[in-house]
Design a protein around this motif. Structure first.
Motif, mmCIF file in Angstrom:
data_model
loop_
_atom_site.group_PDB
_atom_site.id
_atom_site.type_symbol
_atom_site.label_atom_id
_atom_site.label_comp_id
_atom_site.label_asym_id
_atom_site.label_seq_id
_atom_site.Cartn_x
_atom_site.Cartn_y
_atom_site.Cartn_z
ATOM 1 N N ILE A 13 85.692 77.716 -6.982
ATOM 2 C CA ILE A 13 84.859 78.321 -5.931
ATOM 3 C C ILE A 13 85.316 77.826 -4.557
ATOM 4 O O ILE A 13 85.397 78.601 -3.594
ATOM 5 C CB ILE A 13 83.361 78.016 -6.167
ATOM 6 C CG1 ILE A 13 82.920 78.566 -7.533
ATOM 7 C CG2 ILE A 13 82.508 78.614 -5.048
ATOM 8 C CD1 ILE A 13 81.504 78.196 -7.947
ATOM 9 N N LEU A 51 86.766 61.519 -3.406
ATOM 10 C CA LEU A 51 85.508 61.443 -2.651
ATOM 11 C C LEU A 51 84.525 60.434 -3.228
ATOM 12 O O LEU A 51 83.461 60.212 -2.651
ATOM 13 C CB LEU A 51 84.868 62.833 -2.569
ATOM 14 C CG LEU A 51 85.641 63.843 -1.701
ATOM 15 C CD1 LEU A 51 85.242 65.277 -2.030
ATOM 16 C CD2 LEU A 51 85.406 63.553 -0.209
ATOM 17 N N LEU A 71 81.033 71.021 -2.722
ATOM 18 C CA LEU A 71 81.261 71.651 -4.029
ATOM 19 C C LEU A 71 81.955 70.705 -5.004
ATOM 20 O O LEU A 71 82.150 71.059 -6.173
ATOM 21 C CB LEU A 71 82.150 72.889 -3.862
ATOM 22 C CG LEU A 71 81.692 73.977 -2.902
ATOM 23 C CD1 LEU A 71 82.785 75.012 -2.696
ATOM 24 C CD2 LEU A 71 80.449 74.666 -3.414
ATOM 25 N N ALA A 72 82.360 69.527 -4.529
ATOM 26 C CA ALA A 72 83.128 68.628 -5.409
ATOM 27 C C ALA A 72 82.217 68.075 -6.501
ATOM 28 O O ALA A 72 81.135 67.563 -6.217
ATOM 29 C CB ALA A 72 83.718 67.488 -4.593
ATOM 30 N N MET A 75 83.176 68.617 -13.339
ATOM 31 C CA MET A 75 82.522 69.666 -14.139
ATOM 32 C C MET A 75 83.512 70.471 -14.964
ATOM 33 O O MET A 75 84.716 70.361 -14.814
ATOM 34 C CB MET A 75 81.678 70.562 -13.218
ATOM 35 C CG MET A 75 82.419 71.561 -12.385
ATOM 36 S SD MET A 75 82.472 73.091 -13.253
ATOM 37 C CE MET A 75 80.946 73.885 -12.932
ATOM 38 N N SER A 117 74.235 73.394 -6.398
ATOM 39 C CA SER A 117 73.551 72.965 -7.619
ATOM 40 C C SER A 117 73.831 74.011 -8.698
ATOM 41 O O SER A 117 74.731 74.851 -8.545
ATOM 42 C CB SER A 117 72.054 72.806 -7.347
ATOM 43 O OG SER A 117 71.390 72.345 -8.512
ATOM 44 N N SER A 118 73.067 73.937 -9.785
ATOM 45 C CA SER A 118 73.427 74.762 -10.943
ATOM 46 C C SER A 118 72.195 75.252 -11.692
ATOM 47 O O SER A 118 71.141 74.593 -11.706
ATOM 48 C CB SER A 118 74.266 73.901 -11.887
ATOM 49 O OG SER A 118 74.372 74.512 -13.145
ATOM 50 N N ILE A 179 79.437 81.460 -12.334
ATOM 51 C CA ILE A 179 80.297 82.210 -11.415
ATOM 52 C C ILE A 179 81.658 82.401 -12.105
ATOM 53 O O ILE A 179 82.181 81.462 -12.711
ATOM 54 C CB ILE A 179 80.487 81.434 -10.090
ATOM 55 C CG1 ILE A 179 79.141 80.906 -9.564
ATOM 56 C CG2 ILE A 179 81.205 82.300 -9.065
ATOM 57 C CD1 ILE A 179 78.066 81.935 -9.337
#
Ligand code: NAD
Length: 324
Positions: A13, A51, A71-72, A75, A117-118, A179
């Motif tokens: 993404i 990070l 977004l890091a 996952m 988030s998810s 996504i």
């Protein structure tokens, strides 16, 4: 010129988001452990770094940004987050990044922060019936996500919201629901259902069969990447901070999804069901809130999106065959 920082810019993404922000004329700095796998980044600057290290976060956040996209995360698809084998890494690595970013982004006067988030935060008890899953934003509590990945996301939502309350962090939180798109992992263990199915179907000989994890009656909804980016950008341009679902309401069983892709491939293939990590029985985005707040709806149907992605995965399979 507006300035954006994209954390996780080497991921699926993140790399698409960089491209979108460049089209919108942002100056973009990306950070990731790796460059995007399938095409050159469009970022003006790209920092390769970890990070989890506070020093790196301090360094990349030194400049003034208008927008920061977090977004890091550690996952992957079901094969990565539902086996239990990666739970400690998933929780520790992602939480550490979010702790650093929440702290360092706070107290800045004009920066907006986006946190990815998810749907995995939603309680398992509302997703037992494949025909009627409940994933409205206000159904998140009492919390009972079915994975440590989901628990970490829920913790980090709360972390960003607490920093918003106490330290003026101007955050926007979206809960992404599956996504999918071109240039996402399609092999190697971190791939998700859409590209994994496309790979299996692209690689199968006509008249053979492909393996499906579980009985295939589990349901999901999938959102095409360009729709996801539209929603993210709308959210960032609004005063609404969420958390809000970004997903599709078009629900499909994994068996029907596989048949849809087989139809696109033009092959005659059977499904063979095997044991595997499958997650909840049913999940579908509930878009009532985002429709009300942002007047957003997906533009692509599942078959329109997956057709593009099947051809992309097919190309990868063919070019890999040629190389070997
Ligand atoms: P992705 O794995 O392709 O991208 C995540 C990126 O983060 C990777 O490139 C990875 O290298 C990077 N990263 C991980 N640890 C890092 C570290 N310590 N330092 C620097 N970079 C690090 O995943 P994605 O599908 O692009 O997802 C982006 C975000 O959206 C993630 O936070 C994910 O949890 C969330 N999300 C995605 C989906 C989906 O369907 N793809 C669904 C729900 C939530």
């Amino acid at each position: 010129m507006k300035k954006a920082l994209v954390l996780g810019a080497g991921g699926f993404i993140g790399s698409h988001l960089v491209t979108r922000l460049k089209k919108e004329d942002f100056f973009v700095r990306g950070v990731d452990l790796k460059y995007p796998e399938f095409s050159e980044t469009k970022a003006d600057q790209f920092v390769i770094g970890d990070l989890r290290e506070f020093g790196l976060c301090q360094e990349v956040m030194l400049e003034d940004y208008d927008e920061i996209y977090q977004l890091a995360a550690d996952m992957g698809g079901a094969g990565y987050i539902f086996t239990g084998e990666n739970d400690a890494d998933v929780m520790y690595n992602s939480a550490q990044i979010n702790l650093h970013i929440a702290q360092l982004a706070s107290g800045r006067s004009r920066v907006k922060v986006f946190y990815a988030s998810s749907a995995c935060i939603y309680p398992e008890y509302n997703q037992l019936d494949p025909a009627n899953p409940k994933c409205s934003e206000n159904s998140a509590y009492p919390a009972m996500p079915d994975s440590e990945y989901g628990w970490e996301k829920l913790f980090s939502e709360r972390l960003f919201l607490a920093f918003r309350k106490n330290h003026q962090l101007d955050v926007r939180i979206a809960r992404f629901h599956n996504i999918f798109g071109e240039e996402s992992s399609w092999k190697g263990g971190r791939e998700k259902a859409p590209t994994a199915l496309c790979r299996k179907i692209a690689m199968a000989d006509d008249g053979s069969e492909i393996e499906i994890w579980g009985d295939g009656f589990q349901t999901r909804s999938f959102l095409y990447i360009q729709d996801c980016l539209d929603a993210v950008r709308l959210l960032m341009d609004s005063d609404f901070y969420g958390p809000v679902n970004i997903g599709s309401e078009e629900m499909v069983s994994i068996n029907d999804f596989a048949d849809m892709i087989i139809g696109i491939s033009g092959k005659n293939l059977a499904l063979r069901h095997i044991k595997g990590p499958v997650g909840v029985r049913g999940r579908r985005s509930d878009n009532a809130l985002i429709e009300r707040k942002l007047a957003w709806k997906p533009r692509y149907s599942l078959d329109q999106g997956i057709e593009k992605v099947f051809y992309w995965v097919h190309e990868q399979v063919v070019s890999e065959k040629i190389k070997s």
